[in-house]
Scaffold this active site. Structure first.
Site, PDB file in Angstrom:
ATOM      1  N   GLY A 155       0.860  -1.193   0.000  1.00 29.51           N
ATOM      2  CA  GLY A 155       0.000   0.000   0.000  1.00 29.51           C
ATOM      3  C   GLY A 155       0.891   1.237   0.000  1.00 29.51           C
ATOM      4  O   GLY A 155       2.076   1.163  -0.345  1.00 29.51           O
ATOM      5  N   ARG A 156       0.318   2.348   0.448  1.00 29.17           N
ATOM      6  CA  ARG A 156       1.079   3.607   0.407  1.00 29.17           C
ATOM      7  C   ARG A 156       2.365   3.527   1.228  1.00 29.17           C
ATOM      8  O   ARG A 156       3.420   3.988   0.804  1.00 29.17           O
ATOM      9  CB  ARG A 156       0.218   4.764   0.932  1.00 29.17           C
ATOM     10  CG  ARG A 156      -0.900   5.196  -0.001  1.00 29.17           C
ATOM     11  CD  ARG A 156      -1.674   6.338   0.654  1.00 29.17           C
ATOM     12  NE  ARG A 156      -2.038   5.947   2.015  1.00 29.17           N
ATOM     13  CZ  ARG A 156      -3.194   5.372   2.347  1.00 29.17           C
ATOM     14  NH1 ARG A 156      -4.110   5.178   1.438  1.00 29.17           N
ATOM     15  NH2 ARG A 156      -3.433   5.013   3.590  1.00 29.17           N
ATOM     16  N   ILE A 157       2.298   2.919   2.418  1.00 29.51           N
ATOM     17  CA  ILE A 157       3.504   2.885   3.266  1.00 29.51           C
ATOM     18  C   ILE A 157       4.522   1.901   2.686  1.00 29.51           C
ATOM     19  O   ILE A 157       5.721   2.199   2.629  1.00 29.51           O
ATOM     20  CB  ILE A 157       3.149   2.524   4.728  1.00 29.51           C
ATOM     21  CG1 ILE A 157       2.124   3.521   5.293  1.00 29.51           C
ATOM     22  CG2 ILE A 157       4.409   2.515   5.601  1.00 29.51           C
ATOM     23  CD1 ILE A 157       1.588   3.174   6.680  1.00 29.51           C
ATOM     24  N   ARG A 177      -1.825  -8.733  -1.771  1.00 29.62           N
ATOM     25  CA  ARG A 177      -2.990  -9.535  -2.174  1.00 29.62           C
ATOM     26  C   ARG A 177      -3.247  -9.377  -3.671  1.00 29.62           C
ATOM     27  O   ARG A 177      -3.488 -10.329  -4.381  1.00 29.62           O
ATOM     28  CB  ARG A 177      -4.224  -9.058  -1.412  1.00 29.62           C
ATOM     29  CG  ARG A 177      -4.650 -10.011  -0.341  1.00 29.62           C
ATOM     30  CD  ARG A 177      -5.900  -9.553   0.287  1.00 29.62           C
ATOM     31  NE  ARG A 177      -5.933  -8.084   0.385  1.00 29.62           N
ATOM     32  CZ  ARG A 177      -6.998  -7.387   0.720  1.00 29.62           C
ATOM     33  NH1 ARG A 177      -8.113  -7.984   1.000  1.00 29.62           N
ATOM     34  NH2 ARG A 177      -6.950  -6.073   0.799  1.00 29.62           N
ATOM     35  N   ALA A 237       3.717  -2.894  11.278  1.00 31.87           N
ATOM     36  CA  ALA A 237       2.314  -2.937  10.841  1.00 31.87           C
ATOM     37  C   ALA A 237       1.389  -2.951  12.057  1.00 31.87           C
ATOM     38  O   ALA A 237       0.939  -1.901  12.525  1.00 31.87           O
ATOM     39  CB  ALA A 237       2.092  -4.148   9.946  1.00 31.87           C
ATOM     40  N   ARG A 238       1.118  -4.123  12.588  1.00 30.72           N
ATOM     41  CA  ARG A 238       0.263  -4.268  13.765  1.00 30.72           C
ATOM     42  C   ARG A 238       0.641  -5.543  14.498  1.00 30.72           C
ATOM     43  O   ARG A 238       1.019  -6.528  13.857  1.00 30.72           O
ATOM     44  CB  ARG A 238      -1.198  -4.432  13.348  1.00 30.72           C
ATOM     45  CG  ARG A 238      -2.036  -3.188  13.339  1.00 30.72           C
ATOM     46  CD  ARG A 238      -2.269  -2.598  14.731  1.00 30.72           C
ATOM     47  NE  ARG A 238      -3.094  -1.414  14.645  1.00 30.72           N
ATOM     48  CZ  ARG A 238      -2.674  -0.187  14.356  1.00 30.72           C
ATOM     49  NH1 ARG A 238      -1.389   0.051  14.160  1.00 30.72           N
ATOM     50  NH2 ARG A 238      -3.509   0.821  14.281  1.00 30.72           N
ATOM     51  N   GLU A 267       0.097  -5.682  23.119  1.00 33.76           N
ATOM     52  CA  GLU A 267       0.880  -4.542  23.609  1.00 33.76           C
ATOM     53  C   GLU A 267       0.017  -3.683  24.535  1.00 33.76           C
ATOM     54  O   GLU A 267      -1.195  -3.636  24.359  1.00 33.76           O
ATOM     55  CB  GLU A 267       1.417  -3.719  22.422  1.00 33.76           C
ATOM     56  CG  GLU A 267       0.345  -3.103  21.546  1.00 33.76           C
ATOM     57  CD  GLU A 267       0.944  -2.396  20.327  1.00 33.76           C
ATOM     58  OE1 GLU A 267       1.710  -3.021  19.569  1.00 33.76           O
ATOM     59  OE2 GLU A 267       0.615  -1.209  20.147  1.00 33.76           O
ATOM     60  N   HIS A 285       5.732   1.123  19.704  1.00 35.36           N
ATOM     61  CA  HIS A 285       4.679   1.579  18.768  1.00 35.36           C
ATOM     62  C   HIS A 285       4.795   3.087  18.495  1.00 35.36           C
ATOM     63  O   HIS A 285       3.883   3.858  18.795  1.00 35.36           O
ATOM     64  CB  HIS A 285       3.282   1.223  19.323  1.00 35.36           C
ATOM     65  CG  HIS A 285       2.239   1.146  18.239  1.00 35.36           C
ATOM     66  ND1 HIS A 285       1.173   0.296  18.276  1.00 35.36           N
ATOM     67  CD2 HIS A 285       2.099   1.842  17.075  1.00 35.36           C
ATOM     68  CE1 HIS A 285       0.422   0.458  17.198  1.00 35.36           C
ATOM     69  NE2 HIS A 285       0.968   1.397  16.449  1.00 35.36           N
ATOM     70  N   ILE A 286       5.931   3.465  17.908  1.00 34.04           N
ATOM     71  CA  ILE A 286       6.181   4.893  17.661  1.00 34.04           C
ATOM     72  C   ILE A 286       6.468   5.190  16.190  1.00 34.04           C
ATOM     73  O   ILE A 286       7.001   6.260  15.865  1.00 34.04           O
ATOM     74  CB  ILE A 286       7.360   5.414  18.529  1.00 34.04           C
ATOM     75  CG1 ILE A 286       8.620   4.550  18.320  1.00 34.04           C
ATOM     76  CG2 ILE A 286       6.980   5.486  19.992  1.00 34.04           C
ATOM     77  CD1 ILE A 286       9.890   5.154  18.932  1.00 34.04           C
TER      78      ILE A 286
HETATM   79  C1  GLV Z   1      -0.727   3.557  14.066  1.00 40.58           C
HETATM   80  O1  GLV Z   1      -0.394   2.482  14.445  1.00 40.58           O
HETATM   81  C2  GLV Z   1      -1.701   3.759  13.034  1.00 40.58           C
HETATM   82  O2  GLV Z   1      -2.389   2.822  12.632  1.00 40.58           O
HETATM   83  O3  GLV Z   1      -1.789   4.892  12.564  1.00 40.58           O
END
Ligand code: GLV
Length: 329
Positions: A155-157, A177, A237-238, A267, A285-286
């Site tokens: 995606g964009r990131i 995908r 990501a997550r 977390e 998570h920064i």
């Molecule tokens: C941060 O984790 C976000 O989803 O922007």
């Protein structure tokens, strides 16, 4: 009478001022974490909310907030919000896409370089007063230049991560995908690969997918075994995209060489195994946390809320179907 809104966590003062021009605002500048019951009580009677990933917006909560019309998350990810439940109740949900792409990509690279060159491990050793002399074999790391970078999630990131790889003369593979358009592949100098091929060939694997039931444990024991024993895994990501217990094991037994992590399952309580390992760089998570970007995210969420409650057309609406459901008040 102005609509009433809740801002669930601390935000920048000018964001509150902006919201205050339009709404009667209940803020939380003390930044207390709101448990489910407190959140439900504070949100009852409100027309809208600015939320973060620390609040769970689910059926149960929504059933107690009959007036609520909009929930505007300060994050691009929105797995804390049950969007279908919002839609059924006519609650608009929004996120903050776009404003954090470049900053998050910068941080993926921060982690990648720090992990490859063992920066946090070396610094901890130096701070502990252990540096007595220069040595040829001190903290031998891995080269990033001319290595193969595999990006999962284009995606964009993911694309912003890929563009930065040119400066390191890397070979870039990606898995998504859906294959992205040829112009994007060309601009990113990235070649599509099946997931297993990417895992087998990459020296650095960067995860950049949203969390959903489909991406839960996308990287588990089986996938880690497909990677090179010299490979490095980066997750900005997550939590939940990686099976953390499997990753701890893989880092312990040398299935892969190292990992750089910004996000974790459960977390802020991370798997205790990570804290015992030297071959993992850990961040809290920064990834999007530059001053400009976190401010931009908070202001965009506020603008989404103002638009949702005035025109009914917030710029980053996730569930247009919510608009056809009538709300009280
Ligand atoms: C941060 O984790 C976000 O989803 O922007």
């Amino acid at each position: 009478m102005k609509p009433k809104v809740l801002v669930t966590r601390e935000v920048f003062d000018d964001v509150l001022d902006f919201l205050g021009q339009h709404f009667e605002v209940t803020a939380n500048q003390e930044d207390r974490l709101l448990d489910a019951e407190t959140l439900a009580r504070q949100l009852a009677g409100k027309d809208g909310a600015v939320t973060t990933l620390t609040e769970r917006i689910d059926q149960n909560l929504l059933s107690r907030c009959a007036k609520l019309k909009a929930v505007c998350n300060i994050a691009v990810g929105y797995n804390n919000i049950d969007v279908p439940a919002c839609s059924t109740r006519g609650v608009m949900a929004t996120n903050t896409p776009g404003v954090l792409d470049e900053t998050t990509a910068d941080f993926a690279w921060t982690l990648l370089l720090a992990t490859a060159r063992r920066l946090t491990e070396a610094e901890a050793w130096l701070r502990a007063g252990k540096w007595e002399r220069w040595q040829l074999k001190q903290f031998l790391g891995r080269d990033v230049h001319h290595a193969t970078l595999g990006i999962i999630g284009m995606g964009r990131i993911g694309q912003a991560v890929a563009r930065r790889a040119r400066g390191f003369d890397m070979n870039v593979l990606y898995y998504n995908r859906r294959r992205v358009a040829a112009e994007i592949e060309a601009a990113c100098h990235a070649t599509y690969a099946a997931k297993d091929e990417l895992l087998a060939r990459s020296d650095f694997v960067v995860l950049q997918v949203p969390y959903s039931p489909e991406t839960h444990h996308l990287i588990g024991a089986a996938e880690l075994k497909k990677m090179k024993p010299t490979a490095v895994l980066i997750n900005v990501a997550r939590g939940g995209v990686v099976d953390d217990a499997a990753l701890v094991q893989a880092l312990k037994d040398g299935t892969i060489a190292a990992a750089g992590l910004d996000v974790y399952e459960n977390e802020p309580r991370l798997h205790p195994g990570f804290l015992e390992l030297k071959n993992v760089v850990l961040a809290p998570h920064i990834a999007s946390s530059s001053e400009a970007t976190r401010h931009g995210m908070a202001m965009l969420a506020a603008k989404n809320l103002v638009a949702a409650l005035t025109t009914g057309n917030p710029p980053n609406l996730l569930n247009p179907e919510a608009k056809s459901v009538r709300r009280e008040g």
